[in-house]
Design a protein around this motif. Structure first.
Motif, short mmCIF file in Angstrom:
data_model
loop_
_atom_site.label_atom_id
_atom_site.label_comp_id
_atom_site.label_asym_id
_atom_site.label_seq_id
_atom_site.Cartn_x
_atom_site.Cartn_y
_atom_site.Cartn_z
N TRP A 27 0.84 -1.19 0.00
CA TRP A 27 0.00 0.00 0.00
C TRP A 27 0.88 1.25 0.00
CZ3 TRP A 27 -5.01 0.68 -0.78
CH2 TRP A 27 -5.54 1.94 -0.52
N PRO A 28 0.59 2.30 -0.74
CA PRO A 28 -0.59 2.50 -1.59
C PRO A 28 -0.37 2.07 -3.05
CG PRO A 28 0.56 4.57 -1.35
CD PRO A 28 1.35 3.57 -0.57
N ARG A 29 0.85 1.60 -3.39
CA ARG A 29 1.09 1.27 -4.79
C ARG A 29 0.18 0.13 -5.26
NH1 ARG A 29 4.81 2.94 -8.57
NH2 ARG A 29 4.95 1.52 -10.33
N SER A 30 -0.28 -0.68 -4.35
CA SER A 30 -1.12 -1.82 -4.74
C SER A 30 -2.43 -1.36 -5.42
CB SER A 30 -1.42 -2.71 -3.54
OG SER A 30 -1.92 -1.93 -2.48
N VAL A 31 -2.87 -0.13 -5.17
CA VAL A 31 -4.10 0.31 -5.84
C VAL A 31 -3.89 0.40 -7.35
CG1 VAL A 31 -5.05 1.59 -3.88
CG2 VAL A 31 -3.76 2.80 -5.60
N PRO A 77 -15.26 1.14 -6.46
CA PRO A 77 -13.93 1.16 -5.83
C PRO A 77 -13.36 2.55 -5.57
CG PRO A 77 -13.87 0.07 -7.98
CD PRO A 77 -15.29 0.43 -7.73
N VAL A 78 -13.74 3.56 -6.36
CA VAL A 78 -13.24 4.91 -6.04
C VAL A 78 -13.91 5.40 -4.75
CG1 VAL A 78 -13.07 7.31 -6.82
CG2 VAL A 78 -12.75 5.46 -8.46
N TYR A 79 -15.20 5.07 -4.59
CA TYR A 79 -15.89 5.47 -3.35
C TYR A 79 -15.17 4.89 -2.13
CZ TYR A 79 -19.54 6.34 0.08
OH TYR A 79 -20.22 6.77 1.19
N VAL A 116 -7.32 -8.90 -11.72
CA VAL A 116 -7.30 -8.77 -10.26
C VAL A 116 -8.62 -8.15 -9.79
CG1 VAL A 116 -6.15 -7.61 -8.33
CG2 VAL A 116 -4.80 -8.53 -10.21
N PRO A 117 -9.38 -8.85 -8.91
CA PRO A 117 -10.64 -8.26 -8.44
C PRO A 117 -10.38 -7.15 -7.42
CG PRO A 117 -10.27 -10.38 -7.39
CD PRO A 117 -9.13 -10.18 -8.35
N HIS A 121 -13.78 -7.66 -10.98
CA HIS A 121 -12.53 -7.44 -11.70
C HIS A 121 -12.58 -6.13 -12.49
CE1 HIS A 121 -12.45 -11.71 -10.82
NE2 HIS A 121 -11.15 -11.73 -11.11
N GLY A 122 -11.44 -5.81 -13.11
CA GLY A 122 -11.38 -4.63 -14.00
C GLY A 122 -11.54 -3.36 -13.21
N ARG A 123 -12.50 -2.53 -13.63
CA ARG A 123 -12.65 -1.27 -12.92
C ARG A 123 -13.54 -1.41 -11.70
NH1 ARG A 123 -13.34 1.87 -18.30
NH2 ARG A 123 -14.37 -0.09 -18.65
#
Ligand code: SF4
Ligand code: SF4
Length: 276
Positions: free
Chosen positions: A92-96, A171-173, A105-106, A113-115
């Protein structure tokens, strides 16, 4: 992503596989390198190439000798001849970066997955957007461009001033520190991803205001922005959104239509808004 400098023979095969143009040949060292600022950890280079395990010293010698004779010796274009690409353990945080950029990757926040979002494609069963509402899908970035969360935040903060609600199953939320203000966690703001989607909804009458804010903010960002808007028809198949968009000067097409045939899986069954 990294390149094992002991193995790389600078054949350049991996360069065109990278959607971010992050791989380059360091001409001083005569090895491939990854620009870690631009790399979004999508793993396309690693996944997209076959690997051979040729002896790097031998390959360099053969290439050097043949070069003197003005003959090129290059491996097949989809092969890393010495298996030199090295995926890194991401923290973290590079894993995002990988979560948003590698379609295999889900996302932990949504399990998708994806976005990481179903958007309104499953509105039949999720009922995210109801009659009288307009649902927005605002997409940032693309291969070759990408987006940093700092730019996404500029948009979410501007939109948060309107009477809107950000979609929580997104995921952005899940990265927002203050959704009411549209603020994203400080520690991810400089991270770059291939693309990301912000979703929100509002009353249909507010749709033009959302579009105006997106139009105003988008040119100030170092990325590209695409936008989709959806609504739910009434029992007669009518809706207000189309006429509003036309009045605002937008060319309006019904791109996708959910017919109300979707059903929840049996074990989660409960009356859907369509059935009710
Ligand atoms: S394909 Fe492999 S050997 Fe060739 S430049 Fe890339 S990392 Fe180096
Ligand atoms: S992981 Fe993706 S962005 Fe990074 S170097 Fe490889 S292809 Fe390029």
């Amino acid at each position: 992503m990294d390149v094992d400098q002991r193995k790389c023979v600078a054949c350049s095969n991996c360069i065109p596989t990278c959607p971010m143009g992050a791989i380059y040949i360091d001409t001083t060292l005569n090895r491939a390198k990854v620009n870690l600022e631009e790399c979004v950890e999508c793993h396309t280079c690693y996944r997209g190439m076959s690997k051979e395990r040729l002896n790097p010293g031998l390959v360099r010698t053969i290439r050097g000798v043949l070069k003197l004779l003005r003959i090129r010796f290059d491996p097949e274009p989809d092969v890393c001849p010495t298996d030199a690409l090295l995926p890194q353990e991401l923290t973290w945080p590079r894993s995002v970066r990988r979560a948003f950029s590698d379609p295999l990757v889900p996302h932990e926040s949504t399990g998708i997955h994806g976005r990481g979002t179903e958007e309104v494609k499953t509105n039949d069963v999720t009922g995210r957007v109801q009659e009288g509402e307009a649902g927005f899908t605002i997409e940032f970035g693309r291969p070759g461009v990408g987006v940093r969360f700092r730019d996404i935040q500029k948009m979410t903060m501007a939109l948060a001033a309107l009477p809107i609600a950000f979609e929580r199953k997104n995921p952005v939320y899940s990265l927002m520190s203050d959704p009411a203000a549209g603020a994203i966690r400080q520690d991810v703001l400089d991270e770059k991803v291939l693309s990301a989607i912000v979703e929100l909804k509002t009353r249909v009458e507010q749709a033009p205001h959302v579009l105006h804010v997106v139009e105003e903010v988008a040119p100030t960002l170092e990325t590209i922005v695409s936008i989709g808007v959806s609504t739910r028809c009434d029992a007669q198949g009518d809706e207000l959104l189309g006429s509003l968009l036309k009045r605002e000067g937008y060319i309006f097409y019904r791109g996708k239509t959910n017919l109300g045939l979707g059903r929840r899986p049996e074990r989660q069954h409960s009356p859907s808004p369509v059935q009710a």
